[in-house]
Scaffold this motif. Structure first.
Motif, PDB file in Angstrom:
ATOM      1  N   LEU A 159       0.828  -1.205   0.000  1.00  0.00           N
ATOM      2  CA  LEU A 159       0.000   0.000   0.000  1.00  0.00           C
ATOM      3  C   LEU A 159       0.861   1.254   0.000  1.00  0.00           C
ATOM      4  CD1 LEU A 159      -2.889   0.990   0.049  1.00  0.00           C
ATOM      5  CD2 LEU A 159      -2.859   0.872   2.538  1.00  0.00           C
ATOM      6  N   GLY A 160       2.011   1.181   0.687  1.00  0.00           N
ATOM      7  CA  GLY A 160       2.904   2.330   0.712  1.00  0.00           C
ATOM      8  C   GLY A 160       3.562   2.599  -0.631  1.00  0.00           C
ATOM      9  N   VAL A 418      11.418   8.401   4.376  1.00  0.00           N
ATOM     10  CA  VAL A 418      10.778   7.259   5.024  1.00  0.00           C
ATOM     11  C   VAL A 418      11.624   6.770   6.198  1.00  0.00           C
ATOM     12  CG1 VAL A 418      10.112   4.843   4.691  1.00  0.00           C
ATOM     13  CG2 VAL A 418       9.524   6.536   2.974  1.00  0.00           C
ATOM     14  N   TRP A 419      12.934   6.834   6.050  1.00  0.00           N
ATOM     15  CA  TRP A 419      13.856   6.319   7.068  1.00  0.00           C
ATOM     16  C   TRP A 419      13.785   7.134   8.358  1.00  0.00           C
ATOM     17  CZ3 TRP A 419      18.833   8.011   8.962  1.00  0.00           C
ATOM     18  CH2 TRP A 419      19.579   7.015   9.613  1.00  0.00           C
ATOM     19  N   ILE A 424      12.744   7.183  14.130  1.00  0.00           N
ATOM     20  CA  ILE A 424      12.138   7.799  15.320  1.00  0.00           C
ATOM     21  C   ILE A 424      11.248   6.788  16.037  1.00  0.00           C
ATOM     22  CG2 ILE A 424      10.485   9.561  16.064  1.00  0.00           C
ATOM     23  CD1 ILE A 424      11.652  11.350  13.836  1.00  0.00           C
ATOM     24  N   ARG A 425      10.478   6.000  15.274  1.00  0.00           N
ATOM     25  CA  ARG A 425       9.658   4.954  15.883  1.00  0.00           C
ATOM     26  C   ARG A 425      10.546   3.914  16.578  1.00  0.00           C
ATOM     27  NH1 ARG A 425       4.288   4.487  14.737  1.00  0.00           N
ATOM     28  NH2 ARG A 425       3.436   5.759  13.046  1.00  0.00           N
ATOM     29  N   ASN A 651      12.525   3.770  -0.776  1.00  0.00           N
ATOM     30  CA  ASN A 651      11.666   3.334   0.329  1.00  0.00           C
ATOM     31  C   ASN A 651      11.959   1.891   0.734  1.00  0.00           C
ATOM     32  OD1 ASN A 651      10.442   5.792   0.332  1.00  0.00           O
ATOM     33  ND2 ASN A 651       8.532   5.129  -0.594  1.00  0.00           N
ATOM     34  N   SER A 652      12.116   1.028  -0.272  1.00  0.00           N
ATOM     35  CA  SER A 652      12.322  -0.398   0.002  1.00  0.00           C
ATOM     36  C   SER A 652      13.677  -0.655   0.648  1.00  0.00           C
ATOM     37  CB  SER A 652      12.205  -1.199  -1.303  1.00  0.00           C
ATOM     38  OG  SER A 652      10.972  -0.958  -1.934  1.00  0.00           O
ATOM     39  N   ILE A 653      14.713  -0.012   0.117  1.00  0.00           N
ATOM     40  CA  ILE A 653      16.074  -0.278   0.609  1.00  0.00           C
ATOM     41  C   ILE A 653      16.286   0.307   1.987  1.00  0.00           C
ATOM     42  CG2 ILE A 653      18.514   0.173   0.173  1.00  0.00           C
ATOM     43  CD1 ILE A 653      17.872   0.127  -2.831  1.00  0.00           C
ATOM     44  N   PHE A 654      15.936   1.572   2.159  1.00  0.00           N
ATOM     45  CA  PHE A 654      16.252   2.258   3.416  1.00  0.00           C
ATOM     46  C   PHE A 654      15.463   1.688   4.589  1.00  0.00           C
ATOM     47  CE2 PHE A 654      18.367   4.792   0.518  1.00  0.00           C
ATOM     48  CZ  PHE A 654      19.035   5.866   1.095  1.00  0.00           C
ATOM     49  N   SER A 655      14.177   1.368   4.362  1.00  0.00           N
ATOM     50  CA  SER A 655      13.362   0.868   5.474  1.00  0.00           C
ATOM     51  C   SER A 655      13.836  -0.495   5.957  1.00  0.00           C
ATOM     52  CB  SER A 655      11.890   0.790   5.059  1.00  0.00           C
ATOM     53  OG  SER A 655      11.731  -0.085   3.953  1.00  0.00           O
TER      54      SER A 655
END
Length: 692
Positions: A159-160, A418-419, A424-425, A651-655
């Motif tokens: 979804l992201g 995104v990272w 932070i979370r 988004n895919s790599i960093f997360s």
């Protein structure tokens, strides 16, 4: 020669073998016109004004043979176009386009910069704002939507990314169509698609349909960015273009601020919704999705009152329509300046030679759907030809260099965007886990639990004849514990598990303690009755507020960069702006090694966003200026589509490295920015260039 009717002279005075053949009757004939009466002949010395204008019927003496050849040469193309080589026609069109570019620049300067441009600025700004909102919507609704739709981790990831996938396809497709169908028409189509499917997505309940709606919504909004910049640039003079396109970029920032503020004020209010039975739920996050469609709808309505780009109309040969729009621009600006008496002095505008490529089956030779099929396939073929044209020898090197710069910028920027929240979370989760309360070997009997248990671990406990009624478990684990003759009713839980427990003669009524929450447990004579159906938003996550705040501050932090880039864009140039901004952003990345807390991460995120926005603005400007009008939106769409592909990869790599290591994301982002920034310095400077 366009104002003189003297081409017919060559029909009456022919130069043959060194002798001039003249009519026998002594009268001058204008082509095929009948001979004039004797008393209508003009004297040799009459018919001339101060500018030596030539009038029809005036005797001009014997023309020189070179003049005749020159006039015949000018007349020839109009007669023999169908027999001429396509390359010759294209060469003539390019020559016409160059003349038009300089004339159009002078016309725009005569029209001035005033009320019309500022009105269009706000209308297109709303469209750009809708693009900025779309990027943030899914990220803000995911924490709520995952519980509302029972989303797994893979579902959340898809979804992201699905919005970026739609935006990537929309940028290429709708950007290409804008060069064939018109800026205004394609922008209306783009905004209408986005508004319709964004609105629809707020009501659908199933994950699959919601995913499809966000995909098509992203496809629609993906076309806005290339069209908006191509559209607005064609109403700006060379001196104003860099600055005002940079001001326009501020609306993307405003879109991020708007989305963050609305999420902060709407989503936590779980009661802002309604339910219809047990199957249909309209929670507060769906209200947020509806509110986020408002900028798109507002722009769509306002765009109805804006004209088509006159530069585009001139490209397709619609001279009169373009002239009327330019006159409207001139008159609107002059009235606003208090000079309504100023007259629009342009009477004729050069139009490029039209090379007809369109084939259509007429009514007598095909059905309506065959004609529409031919229209669609022909238009798509023309779009594809435009895509290939951007890779021809003339533009290949610029296109490839721009593609690398766009891609490296998107990979690092969207990856880090995104990272930062994920990190932070992660810090929040670490701090939360450090506060966990552990209870060992507790014995509780004949007690009623009707309050929330949170962030606790219970080991080797014994619970006999206890009641758990109307309560909540949040981040609670029971390990190696015994439950005997207990009663659970109306219990909701989040991240709660029972491990290696023994549960004897216990009743679970109307709870969401499902089978997967009992790990290696023994259930003896226990009953599960009327389990809660579907997924429910159980808690207001406290850290969601911080995520909204982080996004809000990240969007707001680009304001200084926007202002500086707008003021300096036409002074230091596009190339230095891109290279300098990307290199400064790379330096900011290295300081992320020192970000070991939430506040440090928020600070470095704001610094990075503020430094990188100048590069984005300059990239938008130079992409518009490097390509001709009939390829401008196509080229912008291709590069922006590649940008969205970089966003998906980022988004895919960093997360995937969150909680594992900071080294890989930081080194990848900084090296990409350094490489892209150095390559950008080899691009041609365009600030003194007219729009071709």
């Amino acid at each position: 020669d366009g104002y003189r009717n003297t081409n017919q002279v060559s029909d009456d005075y022919r130069y043959q073998d060194g002798n001039y053949d003249t009519p026998n009757d002594g009268y001058y004939r204008g082509g095929d016109e009948p001979a004039q009466e004797e008393d209508a002949q003009s004297d040799v010395t009459e018919g001339h004004d101060e500018d030596d204008e030539v009038y029809e019927g005036e005797y001009q003496g014997i023309p020189h043979p070179d003049d005749i050849k020159e006039k015949q040469k000018k007349r020839a193309p109009a007669v023999d176009d169908e027999y001429r080589d396509r390359a010759d026609l294209m060469a003539e069109r390019m020559e016409d386009e160059e003349q038009l570019a300089h004339q159009y620049e002078n016309i725009i300067e005569e029209c001035g910069h005033g009320r019309f441009q500022w009105t269009l600025f706000f209308v297109l700004g709303l469209a750009l704002m809708a693009d900025g909102v779309e990027v943030f919507v899914v990220g803000f609704v995911l924490p709520s939507a995952e519980k509302d739709m029972c989303l797994s981790s893979s579902n959340k990831g898809m979804l992201g990314l699905i919005v970026y996938l739609g935006m990537m396809v929309g940028a290429v497709l709708l950007g290409g169509l804008a060069d064939k169908l018109g800026r205004k028409q394609c922008l209306i189509i783009s905004l209408a698609i986005n508004a319709a499917f964004a609105f629809l997505s707020s009501f659908v309940q199933g994950y699959g349909f919601f995913l499809f709606c966000r995909l098509i919504s992203g496809l629609g909004i993906g076309g806005t960015l290339p069209i908006v910049f191509a559209y607005f640039s064609e109403f700006l003079s060379r001196e104003k273009r860099g600055e005002h396109l940079s001001w326009l970029c501020m609306f993307w920032m405003i879109g991020g601020i708007y989305a963050s503020a609305m999420a902060w004020s709407i989503i936590p209010h779980y009661g802002w919704g309604f339910s219809m039975g047990t199957k249909y739920h309209f929670h507060s996050w769906r209200v947020f999705v509806l509110v986020c469609a408002l900028p798109c709808i507002a722009s769509l309505v306002a765009l109805k009152f804006m004209p088509e780009s006159p530069r585009f109309l001139l490209e397709i040969g619609k001279h009169d329509e373009a002239w009327m729009i330019l006159k409207q621009v001139h008159d609107t600006n002059m009235r606003a300046k208090g000079e309504p008496e100023r007259v629009f002095t342009v009477s004729y505008i050069k139009t490029p030679k039209q090379v007809d490529e369109f084939i259509e089956i007429q009514s007598s030779t095909g059905t309506w759907y065959q004609r529409w099929l031919v229209r669609i396939t022909t238009t798509l073929k023309q779009v594809w030809d435009n895509v290939l044209y951007c890779l021809t020898a003339q533009y290949r090197m610029n296109t490839l260099m721009l593609a690398v710069v766009w891609f490296t910028m998107a990979l690092s920027y969207y990856g880090l965007i995104v990272w930062f929240p994920d990190m932070i979370r992660y810090f929040q989760d670490e701090a939360y886990e450090s506060r966990v309360k552990i209870f060992d070997e507790e014995e509780v009997s004949h007690f009623t639990f009707n309050f929330t248990l949170e962030n606790q671990i219970h080991r080797n406990g014994e619970y006999r004849n206890d009641k758990f009624i109307g309560m909540k478990f949040k981040e609670v684990r029971f390990e190696d514990s015994l439950f005997e003759d207990c009663y659970f009713e109306d219990v909701r839980s989040s991240e709660t598990f029972f491990e290696n427990c023994t549960i004897i003669s216990t009743v679970f009524y109307n709870t969401d303690l499902y089978e997967h929450k009992f790990i290696n447990c023994r259930l003896i004579n226990s009953t599960f009755m009327k389990e809660k159906e579907g997924c429910h938003i159980d808690f207001e996550e406290d850290n969601d507020f911080l995520i909204y705040l982080v996004s809000f501050l990240g969007s707001l932090s680009v304001l200084p960069g926007n202002i500086i880039s707008a003021l300096l864009m036409d002074k230091i140039g596009r190339i230095k702006m891109i290279g300098g901004s990307m290199l400064i952003s790379a330096v900011c990345c290295f300081f992320l090694f020192f970000g070991n807390s939430e506040s440090a991460m928020i600070g470095w995120q704001c610094l990075f966003c503020g430094a990188s926005i100048a590069a984005w603005n300059a990239l938008d400007v130079i992409t518009v200026e490097l390509y001709p009008t009939d390829k401008r939106a196509t080229a912008f769409g291709i590069l922006n589509g590649l940008c969205k592909f970089g966003a998906i990869l980022g988004n895919s790599i960093f997360s995937s490295f969150v909680g594992i290591t900071k080294v890989v994301p930081i080194l990848l982002a900084s090296s990409a920015l350094v490489g892209g920034g150095l390559l950008a310095l080899r691009l041609p400077e365009t600030r003194e260039q007219v729009l071709m």
